[in-house]
Design an enzyme around this catalytic site. Sequence first.
Site, PDB file in Angstrom:
ATOM      1  N   HIS A   1     -20.704 -12.439  -4.160  1.00 24.21           N
ATOM      2  CA  HIS A   1     -21.925 -12.925  -3.506  1.00 24.21           C
ATOM      3  C   HIS A   1     -22.210 -14.351  -3.985  1.00 24.21           C
ATOM      4  CE1 HIS A   1     -25.723 -12.629  -1.440  1.00 24.21           C
ATOM      5  NE2 HIS A   1     -26.297 -13.178  -2.493  1.00 24.21           N
TER       6      HIS A   1
ATOM      7  N   ARG B   1     -22.189   3.357  12.719  1.00 22.88           N
ATOM      8  CA  ARG B   1     -21.605   2.629  11.580  1.00 22.88           C
ATOM      9  C   ARG B   1     -20.640   3.531  10.793  1.00 22.88           C
ATOM     10  NH1 ARG B   1     -23.187  -1.746   8.820  1.00 22.88           N
ATOM     11  NH2 ARG B   1     -25.011  -1.877  10.128  1.00 22.88           N
TER      12      ARG B   1
ATOM     13  N   ASN C   1     -11.544 -16.903  -0.194  1.00 26.02           N
ATOM     14  CA  ASN C   1     -11.421 -15.993  -1.342  1.00 26.02           C
ATOM     15  C   ASN C   1     -10.164 -15.139  -1.216  1.00 26.02           C
ATOM     16  OD1 ASN C   1     -13.780 -16.045  -3.382  1.00 26.02           O
ATOM     17  ND2 ASN C   1     -14.746 -16.352  -1.387  1.00 26.02           N
TER      18      ASN C   1
END
Length: 200
Positions: free
Chosen positions: A108, A64, A13
Amino acid sequence: MNIAILCSGNGTNLQAIIDSVNKGYIPAKIALVLSDEKKAFALERANKAGIETITLDKKDYKEREDFDREIVKRLKKRNVELVVLAGFMRLLSPYFVKEYRDRIINIHPALLPSFKGPHGIKDALERGVKVTGVTVHFVDENLDNGPIILQKTVEIKEGDTEETLLERVHEEEHRIYPEAIKLFVEGKIRIDGRKVSIKS
Ligand code: GAR
């Protein structure tokens, strides 16, 4: 407009986006390609195209959010206005989403809200659906959940395997991701709650 692309893997992509920028189809600059995997082939693609790359290792960050703060710092330093997730296999923290609210998009390999998560193609095949597809959507605090920008269907054929289906899913991805980015860069996307409208 400066855009950044975040990848973890092969980067097909990313390649489609680089090609679309080089052709002048997307009127933007790819200011940065960032990966959380130092072996990601996406980095080679970016290097070859002369785009700056950064690799961050999650092991160097306790939480995170610490990792995401580092990413956001690097993005802001380069005046990035659109963050494009292209096979970036990490969930973003609420901090990151807040800093770039409505300016992070993801692709997705399924028709959301079906088959969320990291195995969209395998899950659709195993469930036996006859039609799956691809979705480009804004990223919010929940997994594969934000407002949907574009979707395209892909038919599942008799005898499809993950590999054959992936190939057709990628063909659609490589068409609609550049299209969605172009729409965003040209200011043609409006978000109204869960709905996205596109100016012609
Ligand atoms: C793409 O098929 C993308 O839809 C998927 O990762 C692949 C990356 O391929 N993303 C997800 O599954 C996110 N949940 P690429 O590295 O060749 O672009």
